[in-house]
Write an enzyme that holds these catalytic residues in place. Structure first.
Site, PDB file in Angstrom:
ATOM      1  N   CYS A  95       0.819  -1.207   0.000  1.00  0.00           N
ATOM      2  CA  CYS A  95       0.000   0.000   0.000  1.00  0.00           C
ATOM      3  C   CYS A  95       0.860   1.267   0.000  1.00  0.00           C
ATOM      4  O   CYS A  95       1.603   1.525  -0.938  1.00  0.00           O
ATOM      5  CB  CYS A  95      -0.997  -0.053   1.157  1.00  0.00           C
ATOM      6  SG  CYS A  95      -2.433   1.016   0.964  1.00  0.00           S
ATOM      7  N   HIS A  96       0.814   2.069   1.064  1.00  0.00           N
ATOM      8  CA  HIS A  96       1.592   3.300   1.161  1.00  0.00           C
ATOM      9  C   HIS A  96       3.012   3.066   1.707  1.00  0.00           C
ATOM     10  O   HIS A  96       3.818   3.993   1.735  1.00  0.00           O
ATOM     11  CB  HIS A  96       0.872   4.315   2.065  1.00  0.00           C
ATOM     12  CG  HIS A  96      -0.321   4.936   1.447  1.00  0.00           C
ATOM     13  ND1 HIS A  96      -1.536   4.290   1.380  1.00  0.00           N
ATOM     14  CD2 HIS A  96      -0.503   6.139   0.841  1.00  0.00           C
ATOM     15  CE1 HIS A  96      -2.421   5.074   0.778  1.00  0.00           C
ATOM     16  NE2 HIS A  96      -1.813   6.199   0.434  1.00  0.00           N
TER      17      HIS A  96
END
Length: 182
Positions: free
Chosen positions: A108-109
């Site tokens: 994800c991030h």
């Protein structure tokens, strides 16, 4: 043979499932999971923007040594990697893990911390789509796929990719990072 896996997180903003599902996959495969954070105490996980469970820190970044671990997992959540990238010791630990050749799995991030570590030049990876410009600016090749394995770097985009992400992580622990890309 049991392996030891570091899960590096900030004190809050961790996407719960991006920590707990890989953690459980590591345990289910017979390995040890260790929660590493810049500060001792507890960390706060989130279900997107809502607070979820707290988890105890096992080891601080200051006491973590790459040679004591077989792999590193970087869970996402927007605030988690954003805070980690401001912690010089955490960034240095991530850089050392990636350059050691040990598997590094980021979802994800979480690749924001890899951007900050300066280790993406010439690497192919994926992430949450909003990071693609940051990754390209750091010299990485961003792609929109559920799972990308580039040598010892394992990346996925979002919680929906966790089955592939966890599978590649366990495969890398069992057979080495290169086997996960085969």
């Amino acid at each position: 043979m049991s392996k030891k896996v570091a899960f590096l997180v900030a004190s809050e903003g961790i996407e719960r499932v991006e920590l707990t599902e890989p953690w459980q996959a590591v345990l289910d495969a017979g390995h040890e999971a260790v929660l590493v954070s810049p500060k001792p105490g507890e960390v706060q996980t989130f279900d997107h923007l809502d607070k979820a469970e707290k988890r105890p820190v096992d080891l601080t970044v200051a006491d973590a040594k790459v040679d004591d671990f077989d792999a590193l997992v970087l869970p996402g959540g927007v605030a988690n990697p954003d805070a980690l990238r401001l912690d010089a010791a955490a960034v240095a630990l991530v850089r050392e893990f990636l350059t050691s050749g040990r598997p590094v799995a980021a979802i994800c991030h979480a690749p924001w911390t890899l951007v900050e570590a300066g280790v993406l030049s010439g690497r192919r990876l994926t992430s949450w789509p909003s990071l693609q410009t940051d990754i390209r600016n750091a010299g990485g090749e961003w792609t929109d796929e559920p799972l990308v394995v580039d040598g010892n770097l394992i990346t996925s985009r979002k919680p929906g990719d966790l089955p592939q992400f966890c599978g590649a992580l366990v495969e890398a622990l069992e057979h080495g990072a290169a086997a996960a890309s085969a």
